[in-house]
Design an enzyme around this catalytic site. Structure first.
Site, short mmCIF file in Angstrom:
data_model
loop_
_atom_site.label_atom_id
_atom_site.label_comp_id
_atom_site.label_asym_id
_atom_site.label_seq_id
_atom_site.Cartn_x
_atom_site.Cartn_y
_atom_site.Cartn_z
N LEU A 1 32.75 1.52 14.17
CA LEU A 1 32.48 1.61 15.62
C LEU A 1 33.51 0.81 16.42
O LEU A 1 33.29 0.48 17.57
CB LEU A 1 31.06 1.11 15.92
CG LEU A 1 29.93 1.87 15.20
CD1 LEU A 1 28.56 1.25 15.53
CD2 LEU A 1 29.94 3.35 15.55
N SER A 2 34.63 0.49 15.76
CA SER A 2 35.78 -0.12 16.44
C SER A 2 35.54 -1.51 16.99
O SER A 2 35.87 -1.79 18.15
CB SER A 2 36.26 0.78 17.59
OG SER A 2 36.82 1.92 17.06
N SER A 3 35.04 -2.38 16.13
CA SER A 3 34.97 -3.78 16.57
C SER A 3 36.37 -4.31 16.84
O SER A 3 36.58 -5.07 17.79
CB SER A 3 34.26 -4.64 15.51
OG SER A 3 34.90 -4.48 14.25
N SER A 4 37.36 -3.88 16.04
CA SER A 4 38.71 -4.43 16.25
C SER A 4 39.26 -4.03 17.63
O SER A 4 39.83 -4.86 18.32
CB SER A 4 39.65 -4.02 15.12
OG SER A 4 39.73 -2.63 15.02
N ASP B 1 40.63 4.59 19.72
CA ASP B 1 39.66 3.50 19.79
C ASP B 1 39.92 2.58 20.98
O ASP B 1 39.01 2.22 21.72
CB ASP B 1 39.70 2.65 18.50
CG ASP B 1 39.44 3.49 17.27
OD1 ASP B 1 39.04 4.65 17.42
OD2 ASP B 1 39.65 2.97 16.17
N GLY C 1 33.27 -3.54 10.38
CA GLY C 1 33.35 -2.59 9.28
C GLY C 1 32.40 -1.41 9.41
O GLY C 1 32.12 -0.72 8.44
N HIS D 1 40.48 11.82 12.84
CA HIS D 1 41.80 11.78 12.21
C HIS D 1 42.74 12.81 12.81
O HIS D 1 43.54 13.42 12.10
CB HIS D 1 41.68 11.96 10.68
CG HIS D 1 41.19 10.72 10.00
ND1 HIS D 1 42.02 9.65 9.72
CD2 HIS D 1 39.96 10.35 9.60
CE1 HIS D 1 41.30 8.69 9.15
NE2 HIS D 1 40.04 9.08 9.07
N ASP E 1 43.83 11.97 16.26
CA ASP E 1 44.48 11.31 17.42
C ASP E 1 45.96 11.05 17.13
O ASP E 1 46.82 11.28 17.97
CB ASP E 1 43.73 10.04 17.88
CG ASP E 1 43.62 8.93 16.85
OD1 ASP E 1 43.85 9.17 15.64
OD2 ASP E 1 43.31 7.78 17.26
N GLU F 1 47.30 -3.76 17.01
CA GLU F 1 46.69 -3.29 15.77
C GLU F 1 47.77 -2.81 14.78
O GLU F 1 47.73 -3.08 13.60
CB GLU F 1 45.72 -2.15 16.10
CG GLU F 1 45.02 -1.53 14.93
CD GLU F 1 43.71 -2.21 14.56
OE1 GLU F 1 43.04 -2.73 15.44
OE2 GLU F 1 43.38 -2.19 13.35
C1 GLA Z 1 40.41 4.77 13.25
C2 GLA Z 1 41.68 4.66 14.09
C3 GLA Z 1 41.74 5.75 15.15
C4 GLA Z 1 41.46 7.13 14.57
C5 GLA Z 1 40.22 7.11 13.68
C6 GLA Z 1 40.01 8.42 12.95
O1 GLA Z 1 39.28 4.48 14.01
O2 GLA Z 1 41.79 3.40 14.70
O3 GLA Z 1 43.00 5.71 15.79
O4 GLA Z 1 42.57 7.62 13.88
O5 GLA Z 1 40.27 6.07 12.72
O6 GLA Z 1 39.74 9.45 13.85
#
Ligand code: GLA
Length: 372
Positions: A111-114, A158, A108, A21, A23, A146
């Site tokens: 791990l940034s599937s989106s 991400d 969910g 949190h 970035d 996004e």
């Molecule tokens: C999500 C957001 C990122 C980042 C993280 C928290 O993954 O997509 O940009 O802010 O939360 O670090």
């Protein structure tokens, strides 16, 4: 380019080692791309649409190029529609195609599937258009998709990690300048373990935007006191001097941001010095700060991180990603991973009644493109 050319394009999920949190506050973060990926198999169809299908879903969706604004509320296919729209708006050729999506990044999970879906879709559109795409440009477009299409006001971490990751390396990503330094991920006798707390996190999007707004409110107040462009510009000493200008809630949020930025710098030092014990303590401190000051964890992630932190084979553990559920990342002795997972999952089950799940993943490359 051969007009009937077919491609297999992949982009990675990511784990963030530390720097959570921050970035979107202009901080430096330390993610790495994972071998969990979204793979897109794509070939031109000679029509003005994308015909989407999935290896893991029954769903079939057609995205008509004349209606790309209209797919925001689709359950599946909205990310791909947003990417196609932004790709075209950025002045690129949009080629009609059949696209099969195969995602091994769990949804969910934090791990940034989106991001993996967005970046791989854009890279596939670039390959079809015969363009040698710049991964940083694709990451920035994916971030806009996004934000503007999916409505999550995210930072760049991400999508950048998904596009630009490198096998065997973490990325010290400066989110203010959008530049990165690759740091060899050498953990000695230790390895990274991902455990999913398996708690559904439906409110994640709106809470995320709320936190982001709080940091913007704090910045507006602090700018009257100090010449800072973003919260990450504040040193701990600056913050301690001016923090009384902030109401208590914003003080806690800002304290997280300021000290988390400092922990990233220390974590890179620890990694470079091979000091795993120090790195582990920083991971633990990051989780505590997310739990108590930033309030993006929750009972289940706290229970999972605590169980991991107590385990003798573990040097440190924290919740990774946006929060409110998802995965912890733990530094675990490589010779004790199976035991660690068993013990921690059992303790977590006793505390919460939920089953945690371990994901086997390596640190891998970001985008790959292969002509078939
Ligand atoms: C999500 C957001 C990122 C980042 C993280 C928290 O993954 O997509 O940009 O802010 O939360 O670090």
């Amino acid at each position: 380019m051969n007009g009937s050319q077919e491609f297999l394009v992949t982009a990675a999920g990511r784990v963030n080692l530390i720097g959570e949190h921050i970035d979107y506050c202009g901080g430096k973060v330390l993610p790495a791309a994972l071998s969990l990926k979204n793979a897109v198999r794509v070939r031109p169809n000679g029509e003005n649409c994308i015909r989407l299908s999935w290896t893991t879903l029954e769903e079939k969706v057609t995205l008509d190029f004349s209606r790309l604004e209209e797919y925001r509320s689709l359950r599946y296919g909205n990310y791909q529609a947003g990417c196609a729209l932004l790709w075209r708006q950025a002045g690129h050729a949009l080629v009609g195609c059949d696209m099969v999506q195969d995602c091994s990044v769990p949804f969910g999970s934090g791990l940034s599937s989106s991001a993996a879906i967005e970046v791989s879709t854009l890279a596939a559109l670039a390959a079809l258009a015969g363009e040698q795409a710049d991964p940083v440009e694709l990451a920035l477009l994916a971030q806009r998709a996004e934000r503007e299409y999916a409505g999550v006001n995210c930072g760049i971490m991400d999508q950048y990690a998904s596009a630009c990751g490198k096998k065997g390396y973490a990325m010290l990503l400066d989110c203010k300048n959008v530049t990165c330094e690759y740091v060899p991920l050498e953990l000695g006798a230790y390895t990274l373990v991902l455990l999913d707390c398996n708690k559904p996190h439906s409110l994640a999007g709106s809470k995320y935007n709320e936190r982001r707004q709080e940091t913007e409110d704090a910045l507006a107040i602090l700018k009257k006191k100090l010449p800072v462009e973003c919260l990450a510009d504040l040193s701990p000493a600056d913050f301690e001097r001016v923090k009384e200008a902030l109401p208590p809630l914003l003080q806690r949020r800002t304290a997280h941001v300021v000290y988390e930025c400092d922990r990233v710098t220390q974590a890179v030092e620890a990694m470079r010095a091979g000091d795993i014990a120090r790195l582990g303590r920083l991971l633990n401190a990051s989780h505590k700060s997310l739990s108590e000051l930033y309030e993006t964890t929750g009972a289940e992630p706290d229970a999972l991180a605590a169980a991991a932190q107590r385990h003798p084979a573990c040097a440190g553990s924290r919740l990774t990603g946006g929060g409110f559920g998802g995965c912890t990342v733990s530094l675990v002795r490589a010779d004790s991973v199976a035991r660690f997972c068993e013990d921690v999952c059992e303790e977590y089950r006793q505390k919460t009644g939920l089953s945690a799940k371990a994901y086997a993943a390596e640190i891998d490359d970001g985008i790959t493109v292969r002509a078939l």
